[in-house]
Design a protein around this motif. Sequence first.
Motif, mmCIF file in Angstrom:
data_model
loop_
_atom_site.group_PDB
_atom_site.id
_atom_site.type_symbol
_atom_site.label_atom_id
_atom_site.label_comp_id
_atom_site.label_asym_id
_atom_site.label_seq_id
_atom_site.Cartn_x
_atom_site.Cartn_y
_atom_site.Cartn_z
ATOM 1 N N THR A 28 0.842 -1.180 0.000
ATOM 2 C CA THR A 28 0.000 0.000 0.000
ATOM 3 C C THR A 28 0.878 1.230 0.000
ATOM 4 O O THR A 28 1.709 1.405 0.879
ATOM 5 C CB THR A 28 -0.916 0.018 1.242
ATOM 6 N N THR A 113 -9.207 5.249 -5.885
ATOM 7 C CA THR A 113 -8.323 4.122 -5.561
ATOM 8 C C THR A 113 -7.897 3.428 -6.847
ATOM 9 O O THR A 113 -8.743 3.060 -7.677
ATOM 10 C CB THR A 113 -9.018 3.120 -4.644
ATOM 11 N N GLU A 115 -5.929 0.142 -8.360
ATOM 12 C CA GLU A 115 -5.503 -1.234 -8.053
ATOM 13 C C GLU A 115 -4.770 -1.806 -9.271
ATOM 14 O O GLU A 115 -5.299 -1.777 -10.389
ATOM 15 C CB GLU A 115 -6.698 -2.110 -7.695
ATOM 16 N N ASN A 122 0.231 -7.516 -6.163
ATOM 17 C CA ASN A 122 -0.898 -6.580 -6.231
ATOM 18 C C ASN A 122 -0.548 -5.293 -5.478
ATOM 19 O O ASN A 122 -0.003 -5.340 -4.363
ATOM 20 C CB ASN A 122 -2.147 -7.212 -5.617
ATOM 21 N N HIS A 124 -1.980 -1.137 -4.625
ATOM 22 C CA HIS A 124 -3.067 -0.159 -4.725
ATOM 23 C C HIS A 124 -2.643 1.152 -4.064
ATOM 24 O O HIS A 124 -1.792 1.174 -3.170
ATOM 25 C CB HIS A 124 -4.366 -0.702 -4.107
#
Length: 306
Positions: A28, A113, A115, A122, A124
């Motif tokens: 993140t 957001t 992603e 992954n 985001h």
Amino acid sequence: MKAGADMRIAGKTLCVFVMLMITKLIRTAGNNEVLVTVGNSSVLTCSPKTNITMVTWKINPKAGGSCTLGYRADLNKTDRTNCSDNMNWKFRPDRDPALEIRQVGRAHEGIYTCEVVATEGNFHKTHHLTVQVPPRLTLYCAGHGSPVCEAVAGKPPAQISWVPQNNSTSREEGHVDGTVTVVSMFTASSTNMTYTTCIVSHPAGNQSKSIACGPSNNNGFIVLISIILCFLILITMAVVYYLRFQSDRLCHKTKSPETASPSSPQDDTMEVEPYTTYVQKENVIYNSVSDLTVGQNLPQGLLPAT
């Protein structure tokens, strides 16, 4: 007992390993506060990665429904759901999945957001978009001669200061759309006012205006009102005089027969003339008979038949 303890230690070690792997795979970038002035453009960045498989922008505005922008590398295809035309990819999403918003309005305020799914994992990134609205500055003199400065419909609320510095009173008025109007009144220390300057400080830009207020402004207003009242009185008097003049002329034209002038002497002469003619004829006849009687020496009692 020892085997059970070893199992517990192995389980804890496995949990720690899994958490580290999750942390590595799902990173993140944090939440970013983005301030944009209404009417400008804004670019929201995403985590640029190589070998991108899929990118999705999820947009949740404060007002209205959500929308999404998506890209799939395996199909080399982009799609959009409920997003306005002024929202689009800044570049090619397979290289840089940044989002561009053209002519930002109040409705664009909200949470954005991004992603990303890549071979590395992954990722985001979230942006909190706040739209700033510059206030409209107005400056005028109040009825008692004090300057009043208004920063109308600003977001966030503006700050008002005065030059020269003096006592002032301020108040805020909130609006339904989230903007705020700030009103400040300058307190004059003397009746001889000089120019005062209102300074409005705001994140979207500063503004300033100057004005001179004092008793002279009020006197000028009173003089103007007096001139207008005198002008209205003159017009009213002129209209009344005109209507009265027209009424007098109408009365002269419609006089009754009883008030007409008496008949002239010529009319009386015309009425008496027939009687005078008759008397003259009778006298002529009488004179003729008298002459005949005298000429024939007849007694007056024996007159010839006529």
